[in-house]
Design an enzyme around this catalytic site. Structure first.
Site, PDB file in Angstrom:
ATOM      1  N   ARG A  48       0.862  -1.184   0.000  1.00  0.00           N
ATOM      2  CA  ARG A  48       0.000   0.000   0.000  1.00  0.00           C
ATOM      3  C   ARG A  48       0.897   1.233   0.000  1.00  0.00           C
ATOM      4  O   ARG A  48       2.120   1.106   0.096  1.00  0.00           O
ATOM      5  CB  ARG A  48      -1.023  -0.006   1.138  1.00  0.00           C
ATOM      6  CG  ARG A  48      -0.672  -0.707   2.404  1.00  0.00           C
ATOM      7  CD  ARG A  48       0.453  -0.101   3.173  1.00  0.00           C
ATOM      8  NE  ARG A  48       0.283   1.333   3.339  1.00  0.00           N
ATOM      9  CZ  ARG A  48       1.245   2.188   3.589  1.00  0.00           C
ATOM     10  NH1 ARG A  48       2.505   1.784   3.687  1.00  0.00           N
ATOM     11  NH2 ARG A  48       1.027   3.472   3.725  1.00  0.00           N
ATOM     12  N   ARG A  91      -7.669  -0.285  -6.464  1.00  0.00           N
ATOM     13  CA  ARG A  91      -7.860   0.812  -5.502  1.00  0.00           C
ATOM     14  C   ARG A  91      -8.023   2.104  -6.296  1.00  0.00           C
ATOM     15  O   ARG A  91      -7.220   2.390  -7.185  1.00  0.00           O
ATOM     16  CB  ARG A  91      -6.665   0.908  -4.530  1.00  0.00           C
ATOM     17  CG  ARG A  91      -6.528  -0.338  -3.651  1.00  0.00           C
ATOM     18  CD  ARG A  91      -5.613  -0.093  -2.470  1.00  0.00           C
ATOM     19  NE  ARG A  91      -6.226   0.762  -1.475  1.00  0.00           N
ATOM     20  CZ  ARG A  91      -5.543   1.317  -0.460  1.00  0.00           C
ATOM     21  NH1 ARG A  91      -4.245   1.125  -0.343  1.00  0.00           N
ATOM     22  NH2 ARG A  91      -6.168   2.071   0.424  1.00  0.00           N
ATOM     23  N   ASP A 237      -2.069  10.858  -1.727  1.00  0.00           N
ATOM     24  CA  ASP A 237      -2.484   9.855  -2.716  1.00  0.00           C
ATOM     25  C   ASP A 237      -2.826  10.504  -4.043  1.00  0.00           C
ATOM     26  O   ASP A 237      -2.730   9.886  -5.098  1.00  0.00           O
ATOM     27  CB  ASP A 237      -3.673   9.051  -2.203  1.00  0.00           C
ATOM     28  CG  ASP A 237      -3.177   7.947  -1.309  1.00  0.00           C
ATOM     29  OD1 ASP A 237      -2.849   8.242  -0.155  1.00  0.00           O
ATOM     30  OD2 ASP A 237      -3.063   6.800  -1.793  1.00  0.00           O
ATOM     31  N   LYS A 248      -4.456   9.878   3.611  1.00  0.00           N
ATOM     32  CA  LYS A 248      -5.070   9.012   4.616  1.00  0.00           C
ATOM     33  C   LYS A 248      -5.939   9.784   5.592  1.00  0.00           C
ATOM     34  O   LYS A 248      -5.597  10.887   6.022  1.00  0.00           O
ATOM     35  CB  LYS A 248      -3.957   8.265   5.360  1.00  0.00           C
ATOM     36  CG  LYS A 248      -4.405   7.271   6.402  1.00  0.00           C
ATOM     37  CD  LYS A 248      -5.377   6.252   5.886  1.00  0.00           C
ATOM     38  CE  LYS A 248      -4.834   5.489   4.710  1.00  0.00           C
ATOM     39  NZ  LYS A 248      -5.878   4.710   4.003  1.00  0.00           N
TER      40      LYS A 248
HETATM   41  O1  MRU Z   1      -4.395   3.180   2.362  1.00  0.00           O
HETATM   42  P1  MRU Z   1      -2.922   3.387   2.198  1.00  0.00           P
HETATM   43  O2  MRU Z   1      -2.103   2.794   3.299  1.00  0.00           O
HETATM   44  O3  MRU Z   1      -2.454   2.966   0.825  1.00  0.00           O
HETATM   45  O4  MRU Z   1      -2.745   4.959   2.291  1.00  0.00           O
HETATM   46  C1  MRU Z   1      -1.462   5.501   2.232  1.00  0.00           C
HETATM   47  C2  MRU Z   1      -1.420   6.973   2.412  1.00  0.00           C
HETATM   48  O5  MRU Z   1      -2.426   7.614   2.631  1.00  0.00           O
HETATM   49  C3  MRU Z   1      -0.082   7.646   2.222  1.00  0.00           C
HETATM   50  O6  MRU Z   1       0.029   8.776   3.012  1.00  0.00           O
HETATM   51  C4  MRU Z   1       0.066   8.061   0.746  1.00  0.00           C
HETATM   52  O7  MRU Z   1      -0.235   6.988  -0.084  1.00  0.00           O
HETATM   53  C5  MRU Z   1       1.410   8.571   0.448  1.00  0.00           C
HETATM   54  S1  MRU Z   1       2.625   7.293   0.468  1.00  0.00           S
HETATM   55  C6  MRU Z   1       4.125   8.007   0.134  1.00  0.00           C
END
Ligand code: MRU
Length: 345
Positions: A48, A91, A237, A248
């Site tokens: 992830r 996703r 993201d 997140k």
């Molecule tokens: O649901 P996830 O664990 O994939 O979410 C990850 C995040 O929100 C990170 O902060 C984001 O992807 C940046 S990773 C460098």
């Protein structure tokens, strides 16, 4: 020297990745030669983090290319498009996934022979991984200047090496600041319900010898009042052309509290996380995951049987709460509607 295990690796038709669901209890790897299994690893969050998801998506196409046994370029290209469509269903929020798939497919489309197409897909996927590592290192070098000796930095989720090819985005400035001999401490918000902060960020910062303290997500207000926080750095993201940030769950509340308490709030993200086709917060999908992931933790139900739950995996932070974006091309400051397109085009 930072010595963290590699999040994801390509080994001649086999992909090996850290199964992040098992951390920090066990460092175990998933190995597969099957693109469908790799797509499932993205969906189930064995891997992830936006840039890591992008690399895994590209490697899914590379697995298809490596193991393709047909002899027609056209048939290969239409098979690749079908794989791409399935990978894109895993996703929806991290733009890196769509960006990486598009890059690989475009490369394949330029080929004039089957062999050239297969080779091109694999090369492009490996290039995406290498470029991500280089961009993150750059983010680290640029962002380390924002960290002073003695600082307390707060972060949410895991925008660390585990979420990327290497170095991470929010963590890269921390790793470089540490290399430069700076002493600082990090507060990692635990990040319910998957606990990226408590399980993953704490684990990787501890491996690197960085002083890290875990706090519950709902303590941001009191932390800002009592813990003298100097800086907030988070990942992204997807960043829109006007500077809205999907990241997140918990990022937006942290940004609000930071603004009230005059804590500089930075988003560290490579340009592959920017989406110039999106302007505002309604222009793309925010993933909603299975409510059971909120209700059941490590097999233990924490709420009454039959209780309902809601789980948005990300929230949206408005541009006016963001001090700047730390990218591999420099720090972007407001007005983001101008500085973001200028940096990307
Ligand atoms: O649901 P996830 O664990 O994939 O979410 C990850 C995040 O929100 C990170 O902060 C984001 O992807 C940046 S990773 C460098």
């Amino acid at each position: 020297m930072l010595r963290l295990p590699r999040t994801i690796e390509w080994r001649d038709g086999v992909v090996r990745l850290i199964n992040q669901k098992e951390l920090p209890d066990k460092l175990v790897y998933t190995e597969t030669h099957d693109w469908r299994r790799l797509a499932k690893a993205i969906k189930d969050m064995e891997i992830r983090g936006a840039p890591a998801i992008g690399v895994a998506a590209a490697f899914s196409l590379a697995l298809f290319a490596w193991h393709y046994t047909g002899d027609s370029l056209e048939e290969f290209l239409s098979g690749l498009e079908r794989v791409a469509e399935e990978v894109k269903q895993t996703r929806p929020t991290a733009v890196n996934l769509f960006w990486a798939v598009e890059r690989v497919i475009s490369r394949a489309r330029t080929a004039t022979s089957l062999e050239e197409a297969r080779k091109g897909v694999i090369e492009e996927a490996l290039r995406i991984q290498k470029e991500d590592e280089e961009a993150n290192r750059k983010i680290g070098e640029i962002g380390a200047d924002l960290i002073d000796d003695g600082d307390t930095i707060i972060t949410v989720c895991n925008a660390g090496s585990l979420a990327t090819s290497y170095w991470g985005t929010a963590t890269a400035p921390m790793y470089v600041a540490k290399e430069r001999g700076k002493n600082f401490r990090v507060i990692a918000l635990e990040t319910r319900p998957y606990l990226q902060g408590a399980r993953l960020t704490a684990w990787e910062l501890m491996q690197a010898g960085i002083d890290v303290t875990i706090a519950t997500d709902n303590s941001v207000g009191i932390l800002a009042m009592r813990e003298r926080i100097d800086l907030a750095i988070v990942g992204a993201d997807r960043v829109t052309r006007k500077g809205w940030v999907a990241n997140k769950l918990g990022t937006y509340p942290l940004a609000l509290v930071s603004r009230v308490h005059n804590i500089p709030f930075y988003v560290a993200a490579p340009t592959s996380s920017f989406d110039l086709n999106a302007e505002g917060p309604g222009d793309f999908e925010i993933e909603k995951r299975d409510p059971n992931e909120v209700l059941i933790i490590k097999g233990i139900r924490i709420a009454p049987e039959g209780a309902k739950a809601i789980y948005y995996a990300f929230d949206l932070t408005p541009p006016q709460l963001i001090t700047g974006f730390i990218t591999e091309k420099g720090v972007l400051y407001p007005p983001f509607g101008k500085t973001i397109p200028r940096a990307l085009l």
